[in-house]
Design an enzyme around this catalytic site. Structure first.
Site, PDB file in Angstrom:
ATOM      1  N   GLY A   1       0.840  -1.194   0.000  1.00 36.83           N
ATOM      2  CA  GLY A   1       0.000   0.000   0.000  1.00 36.83           C
ATOM      3  C   GLY A   1       0.869   1.236   0.000  1.00 36.83           C
TER       4      GLY A   1
ATOM      5  N   GLU B   1       5.614  -3.256   1.004  1.00 34.07           N
ATOM      6  CA  GLU B   1       5.733  -2.969  -0.437  1.00 34.07           C
ATOM      7  C   GLU B   1       4.970  -1.680  -0.655  1.00 34.07           C
ATOM      8  OE1 GLU B   1       7.232  -4.823  -2.717  1.00 34.07           O
ATOM      9  OE2 GLU B   1       7.198  -6.905  -2.021  1.00 34.07           O
TER      10      GLU B   1
ATOM     11  N   CYS C   1       2.036   0.385  -8.828  1.00 41.86           N
ATOM     12  CA  CYS C   1       3.084   0.941  -7.973  1.00 41.86           C
ATOM     13  C   CYS C   1       4.381   1.181  -8.740  1.00 41.86           C
ATOM     14  CB  CYS C   1       3.329   0.035  -6.788  1.00 41.86           C
ATOM     15  SG  CYS C   1       3.472  -1.672  -7.276  1.00 41.86           S
TER      16      CYS C   1
END
Ligand code: NAD
Length: 499
Positions: A245, A268, A303
């Protein structure tokens, strides 16, 4: 699969869909102890799909108790790895059998194109579970090189109760990256899906039970971050938090751990990937096409999205032109249409966040070359045009903060040294890419870029054999590959005296 379907057939399948919307604790579907629920809204049209159990402290407590009991009595933790493998392979088969349903749930819940859910997300989930299952009975422990008067064994043991708190951009896949290695190595788990996208995980847990994963080994507590997420982070009987997140919440989990039982935490978090295109790239058109996909895939909600396009000044116009050409051909629209390539932003909050970054980019002096607006507002859904900025300076907000939307920032550089310097000038270090025909330049850049993955003459490449995770504030710990199992196991030394 979905490509062969028409939008009408996808929509009629969607109408017939049943939603599992409760928590899954100790092998049973249950309501939240408080009886509370929250609206699960589809970003496709802003309509409520179902009401989902809003888990909180008490539900987390029940789930942790169930997970601990399962771990202690060894119903899973002390099974031979080959036995766990069989069960996990059955689960992977069931996930595959229900792939069309899961893909549809994922798309309805978070707005990604059905073609992506069906061809990328769900097959990757199945592959991840299968890969870890297949690996776990082929791993050996070690014997240390002591003298003859002792035998010292170095053994890996499951850690215990693992909680995974995951985001909404690849809802089931991010959970699978944690569940694959953690379950294969014998742990019990509690998964807290993001409140924006709980549906696939709840259904996947039901299939896990059908496959024979014993009660209590895999629990799902849907709910909000500040309630269910925080309760997991602060729980005295959770051994490890595996989080994906934002950096902001990642830091909170470190705090929760420090203020509770010093549970292991792996993070992460986000990224601001520099995608560096040198003038001597083997194929500038191919590099520019990859740059466009690298930012617009999954609506930019990735991401490791290539959100900073670093281009050598002498080829900048040519590359930006090609990126825009590709962007103009992208079909943005109804995620249930198999021809759609860019769907809806996950919710109105995220859409507005992205739009405010676009405004900020303009007000700080970057040049908007295309896009920048909300579209298809009449559908009630949350769609944003592919957006390209030129003339971005690396200290501008849009070059420094993670936007998590379809917004590309183009920055120019003069030579390789400058490119590496700009590339590294960020708090993040998840990924980087470099395009060049010069092997020395490529290798130097790959070594100098401070990121968990560096791609040379490609973008976002990798498979289950390669670790994924960050340097710097992109977090620590790795998903995928055998290295992921290190996060969920403790290393024990057993020294046996033979003297
Ligand atoms: P988020 O941090 O807001 O939420 C992630 C999870 O944390 C959700 O389940 C949420 O409910 C929970 N959470 C939120 N507040 C919490 C709190 N106070 N205490 C405990 N839990 C809390 O992130 P998001 O908006 O869902 O996802 C987007 C972010 O995730 C981006 O920053 C993105 O880069 C990152 N991401 C990283 C990776 C990676 O592998 N590095 C992969 C996907 C997404």
């Amino acid at each position: 699969m979905a490509a062969a379907l028409s939008i009408e057939s996808v929509k009629s399948q969607a109408k017939g869909l049943a939603y599992r919307n409760q928590a899954f604790i100790g092998g049973k579907f249950v309501d939240a102890a408080s009886g509370k629920t929250f609206d699960c809204t589809s970003p496709i049209d802003g309509k409520v799909l179902t009401q989902v159990a809003a888990g909180d402290k008490e539900d987390v407590d029940r789930a942790v108790k169930a997970a601990r009991a399962a771990f202690e009595d060894g119903r899973w933790s002390r099974q031979a790895p080959a036995k766990r493998k069989q069960v996990l392979l059955r689960w992977a088969d069931l996930l595959e059998k229900h792939a069309a349903e899961l893909a549809l749930l994922e798309t309805l819940d978070m707005g990604k194109p059905i073609g992506d859910s069906a061809r990328i997300d769900i097959p990757a989930v199945v592959n991840c579970i299968r890969w870890n299952a297949e690996a776990v009975d082929k791993i050996y422990d070690e014997v240390a090189p002591t003298g003859d008067d002792a035998v010292a064994m170095l053994v890996r043991e499951p850690m215990g109760v693992i909680a995974a708190v995951v985001p909404w951009n690849f809802p089931l896949l991010m959970a699978a990256w944690k569940m694959g290695p953690a379950l294969a190595t014998g742990n019990s788990m509690i998964i807290k899906p993001a409140e924006q996208s709980p549906l696939t995980m709840i259904r996947a847990a039901e299939l896990a039970a059908e496959a024979g994963i014993p009660d209590g080994v895999l629990n799902v507590v849907p709910g909000f971050g500040e309630t269910a997420g925080q309760a997991l982070g602060r729980h005295m009987d959770v051994d490890c938090i595996a989080f994906t997140g934002s950096g902001e919440v990642g830091k909170l989990f470190m705090k929760y751990s420090g203020e509770s039982n010093m549970k292991r935490v792996t993070l992460e978090c986000g990224g601001k990937t520099p995608n560096i295109i040198m003038a001597d790239a083997p194929d500038l058109d191919a590099a520019a096409t990859a740059a466009a996909w690298g930012i617009f895939f999954n609506q930019g909600e990735v991401c490791n999205a290539g959100s900073r396009l670093l281009v050598e000044d002498k080829v900048k116009d040519q590359v930006v032109e090609k990126v825009m050409q590709v962007a103009k051909t992208l079909r943005v629209g109804d995620p249930l249409d198999p021809a759609t390539q860019m769907g809806a932003m996950v919710d109105d909050t995220q859409m507005n966040r992205v739009l405010s970054y676009i405004e900020k980019g303009q007000s700080e002096g970057a040049k908007m070359k295309m896009g920048g607006k909300r579209i298809l507002g009449e559908t009630g859904g949350y769609y944003i045009e592919p957006t390209v900025f030129d003339g971005v300076k690396n200290d501008m907000t849009i070059a420094q903060e993670e936007i998590f939307g379809p917004v590309l920032s183009t920055i120019t550089f003069g030579d390789a040294d400058e490119a590496i310097k700009i590339g590294n000038d960020t708090i993040y270090g998840l990924a980087a890419a470099v395009w060049t025909s010069d092997i020395k330049k490529a290798h130097r850049a790959a070594k100098s870029l401070r990121a968990g993955s560096v791609w040379v003459n490609c973008f976002d490449a990798g498979d289950m054999t390669t670790p994924f995770g960050g340097y710097k504030q992109s977090g620590f710990g790795r998903d995928k590959s055998l290295h992921a199992m290190e996060k969920y196991t403790e290393l024990k030394t057993i020294w046996i005296d033979l003297s």
